[in-house]
Design a protein around this motif. Structure first.
Motif, PDB file in Angstrom:
ATOM      1  N   GLU A 152       0.912  -1.235   0.119  1.00  0.00           N
ATOM      2  CA  GLU A 152      -0.036   0.163  -0.146  1.00  0.00           C
ATOM      3  C   GLU A 152       0.696   1.374   0.153  1.00  0.00           C
ATOM      4  O   GLU A 152       2.036   1.329   0.601  1.00  0.00           O
ATOM      5  CB  GLU A 152      -1.056  -0.168   1.055  1.00  0.00           C
ATOM      6  N   ASN A 153       0.171   2.379  -0.381  1.00  0.00           N
ATOM      7  CA  ASN A 153       0.872   3.609  -0.534  1.00  0.00           C
ATOM      8  C   ASN A 153       0.973   4.132   0.886  1.00  0.00           C
ATOM      9  O   ASN A 153      -0.238   4.523   1.459  1.00  0.00           O
ATOM     10  CB  ASN A 153       0.205   4.550  -1.569  1.00  0.00           C
ATOM     11  N   ARG A 154       1.985   4.428   1.755  1.00  0.00           N
ATOM     12  CA  ARG A 154       2.136   4.937   2.880  1.00  0.00           C
ATOM     13  C   ARG A 154       2.717   6.265   2.888  1.00  0.00           C
ATOM     14  O   ARG A 154       3.444   6.601   1.898  1.00  0.00           O
ATOM     15  CB  ARG A 154       2.916   4.026   3.870  1.00  0.00           C
ATOM     16  N   ILE A 155       2.887   6.863   4.085  1.00  0.00           N
ATOM     17  CA  ILE A 155       3.495   8.264   4.068  1.00  0.00           C
ATOM     18  C   ILE A 155       4.964   8.259   4.055  1.00  0.00           C
ATOM     19  O   ILE A 155       5.560   7.109   4.074  1.00  0.00           O
ATOM     20  CB  ILE A 155       3.355   8.749   5.363  1.00  0.00           C
ATOM     21  N   LYS A 156       5.387   9.436   3.503  1.00  0.00           N
ATOM     22  CA  LYS A 156       7.010   9.447   3.421  1.00  0.00           C
ATOM     23  C   LYS A 156       7.403  10.533   4.406  1.00  0.00           C
ATOM     24  O   LYS A 156       7.172  11.510   4.361  1.00  0.00           O
ATOM     25  CB  LYS A 156       7.141  10.147   1.959  1.00  0.00           C
ATOM     26  N   ILE A 157       7.896   9.917   5.253  1.00  0.00           N
ATOM     27  CA  ILE A 157       8.462  10.651   6.452  1.00  0.00           C
ATOM     28  C   ILE A 157       9.396  11.913   6.200  1.00  0.00           C
ATOM     29  O   ILE A 157       9.095  12.735   6.689  1.00  0.00           O
ATOM     30  CB  ILE A 157       9.349   9.764   7.449  1.00  0.00           C
ATOM     31  N   GLN A 158      10.294  11.783   5.023  1.00  0.00           N
ATOM     32  CA  GLN A 158      10.818  12.701   4.480  1.00  0.00           C
ATOM     33  C   GLN A 158      10.067  13.941   3.893  1.00  0.00           C
ATOM     34  O   GLN A 158      10.610  15.058   4.247  1.00  0.00           O
ATOM     35  CB  GLN A 158      12.032  12.201   3.621  1.00  0.00           C
ATOM     36  N   ASP A 159       8.747  13.747   3.780  1.00  0.00           N
ATOM     37  CA  ASP A 159       8.104  14.720   3.258  1.00  0.00           C
ATOM     38  C   ASP A 159       7.244  15.212   4.381  1.00  0.00           C
ATOM     39  O   ASP A 159       6.980  16.317   4.526  1.00  0.00           O
ATOM     40  CB  ASP A 159       7.212  14.262   2.158  1.00  0.00           C
ATOM     41  N   VAL A 160       6.649  14.362   5.100  1.00  0.00           N
ATOM     42  CA  VAL A 160       5.784  14.881   6.214  1.00  0.00           C
ATOM     43  C   VAL A 160       6.515  15.350   7.438  1.00  0.00           C
ATOM     44  O   VAL A 160       5.824  16.284   8.338  1.00  0.00           O
ATOM     45  CB  VAL A 160       4.869  13.643   6.481  1.00  0.00           C
ATOM     46  N   GLN A 161       7.692  14.765   7.718  1.00  0.00           N
ATOM     47  CA  GLN A 161       8.390  15.204   9.023  1.00  0.00           C
ATOM     48  C   GLN A 161      10.051  15.517   8.562  1.00  0.00           C
ATOM     49  O   GLN A 161      10.639  14.761   9.035  1.00  0.00           O
ATOM     50  CB  GLN A 161       8.447  14.196   9.883  1.00  0.00           C
ATOM     51  N   PRO A 162      10.211  16.438   7.774  1.00  0.00           N
ATOM     52  CA  PRO A 162      11.685  16.426   7.130  1.00  0.00           C
ATOM     53  C   PRO A 162      12.630  16.934   8.213  1.00  0.00           C
ATOM     54  O   PRO A 162      13.597  16.640   7.993  1.00  0.00           O
ATOM     55  CB  PRO A 162      11.390  17.637   6.073  1.00  0.00           C
ATOM     56  N   ALA A 163      12.364  17.368   9.309  1.00  0.00           N
ATOM     57  CA  ALA A 163      13.305  17.630  10.030  1.00  0.00           C
ATOM     58  C   ALA A 163      13.767  16.593  11.086  1.00  0.00           C
ATOM     59  O   ALA A 163      15.167  16.154  11.241  1.00  0.00           O
ATOM     60  CB  ALA A 163      12.708  18.714  11.390  1.00  0.00           C
ATOM     61  N   ALA A 164      12.845  15.596  11.184  1.00  0.00           N
ATOM     62  CA  ALA A 164      13.133  14.229  11.775  1.00  0.00           C
ATOM     63  C   ALA A 164      13.797  13.442  10.837  1.00  0.00           C
ATOM     64  O   ALA A 164      14.893  12.697  11.293  1.00  0.00           O
ATOM     65  CB  ALA A 164      11.870  13.343  12.238  1.00  0.00           C
ATOM     66  N   TRP A 165      13.601  13.317   9.505  1.00  0.00           N
ATOM     67  CA  TRP A 165      14.526  12.683   8.516  1.00  0.00           C
ATOM     68  C   TRP A 165      15.748  13.283   8.613  1.00  0.00           C
ATOM     69  O   TRP A 165      16.946  12.437   8.609  1.00  0.00           O
ATOM     70  CB  TRP A 165      13.584  12.787   7.226  1.00  0.00           C
ATOM     71  N   LYS A 166      15.883  14.713   8.561  1.00  0.00           N
ATOM     72  CA  LYS A 166      17.047  15.206   8.632  1.00  0.00           C
ATOM     73  C   LYS A 166      18.050  14.790   9.764  1.00  0.00           C
ATOM     74  O   LYS A 166      19.188  14.511   9.508  1.00  0.00           O
ATOM     75  CB  LYS A 166      16.977  16.784   8.478  1.00  0.00           C
ATOM     76  N   ALA A 167      17.423  14.766  10.842  1.00  0.00           N
ATOM     77  CA  ALA A 167      18.066  14.305  12.022  1.00  0.00           C
ATOM     78  C   ALA A 167      18.394  13.010  12.013  1.00  0.00           C
ATOM     79  O   ALA A 167      19.813  12.612  12.249  1.00  0.00           O
ATOM     80  CB  ALA A 167      17.056  14.467  13.299  1.00  0.00           C
ATOM     81  N   MET A 168      17.789  12.137  11.409  1.00  0.00           N
ATOM     82  CA  MET A 168      18.182  10.574  11.256  1.00  0.00           C
ATOM     83  C   MET A 168      19.465  10.486  10.142  1.00  0.00           C
ATOM     84  O   MET A 168      20.354   9.775  10.612  1.00  0.00           O
ATOM     85  CB  MET A 168      17.218   9.909  10.516  1.00  0.00           C
ATOM     86  N   TYR A 169      19.517  11.298   9.201  1.00  0.00           N
ATOM     87  CA  TYR A 169      20.604  11.636   8.168  1.00  0.00           C
ATOM     88  C   TYR A 169      21.792  12.113   8.870  1.00  0.00           C
ATOM     89  O   TYR A 169      22.998  11.581   8.988  1.00  0.00           O
ATOM     90  CB  TYR A 169      20.346  12.200   7.143  1.00  0.00           C
ATOM     91  N   GLY A 170      21.553  12.801   9.923  1.00  0.00           N
ATOM     92  CA  GLY A 170      22.613  13.414  11.034  1.00  0.00           C
ATOM     93  C   GLY A 170      23.396  12.438  11.746  1.00  0.00           C
ATOM     94  O   GLY A 170      24.534  12.090  11.676  1.00  0.00           O
ATOM     95  N   LEU A 171      22.439  11.497  12.012  1.00  0.00           N
ATOM     96  CA  LEU A 171      22.972  10.340  12.960  1.00  0.00           C
ATOM     97  C   LEU A 171      23.831   9.293  12.116  1.00  0.00           C
ATOM     98  O   LEU A 171      24.854   8.850  12.085  1.00  0.00           O
ATOM     99  CB  LEU A 171      21.905   9.554  13.547  1.00  0.00           C
TER     100      LEU A 171
END
Length: 146
Positions: free
Chosen positions: A2-21
């Motif tokens: 199924e088509n689910r959310i893309k966190i990188q679009d919905v929560q870009p700050a959280a996604w960026k923080a994960m990439y920082g880690l």
């Protein structure tokens, strides 16, 4: 799937923080191959097709052999991995399967034979980070890239 959310679009700050880690891992004392062993093994345990696909390809690019990747889920039963790598993989499994007892005293003491406290901390963080990515990929049903 199924088509689910893309966190990188919905929560870009959280996604960026994960990439920082994740970027932090590139500045540790862990070799690229050690990092990929951690990422593949944790992803196998968690059943994350997206991450298994990505990290097996990365491991091959960094010089890992197909035979070792094929036998990674049976590392206990092969002599293809060094004692240091087996300790790394034991840590990965125990931290990933935290509800089973977590990182045991036996494995922690074994790790101290091969790794400094700084590197042990880096291994723990590497396992934590890939487990987080696995949970994101599985929860959002990220398709494996073939």
């Amino acid at each position: 799937m199924e088509n689910r959310i893309k966190i990188q679009d919905v929560q870009p700050a959280a996604w960026k923080a994960m990439y920082g880690l994740s970027n932090y891992l590139t500045h540790t004392d862990l070799s690229k191959l050690h990092l990929e062993l951690i990422k593949i093994r944790a992803s196998q345990i968690n059943g994350c097709a997206f991450c298994i696909d990505m990290h097996t390809k990365d491991a091959l690019k960094n010089g890992e052999t197909t035979q070792r990747i094929f036998l990674l889920n049976a590392w206990h039963d092969t002599d293809l991995f060094t004692d240091e790598e087996k300790t790394l993989l034991a840590m990965t499994e125990e931290i990933t399967l935290i509800s089973n007892d977590g990182l045991t005293t036996k494995t922690y003491n074994q790790a101290k034979l091969y790794f400094s406290e700084e590197v042990i901390a880096q291994i723990i963080m590497a396992v934590v980070i890939i487990n987080s990515w696995n949970r994101i990929a599985i929860s959002t049903q990220m398709p494996e890239k073939i």
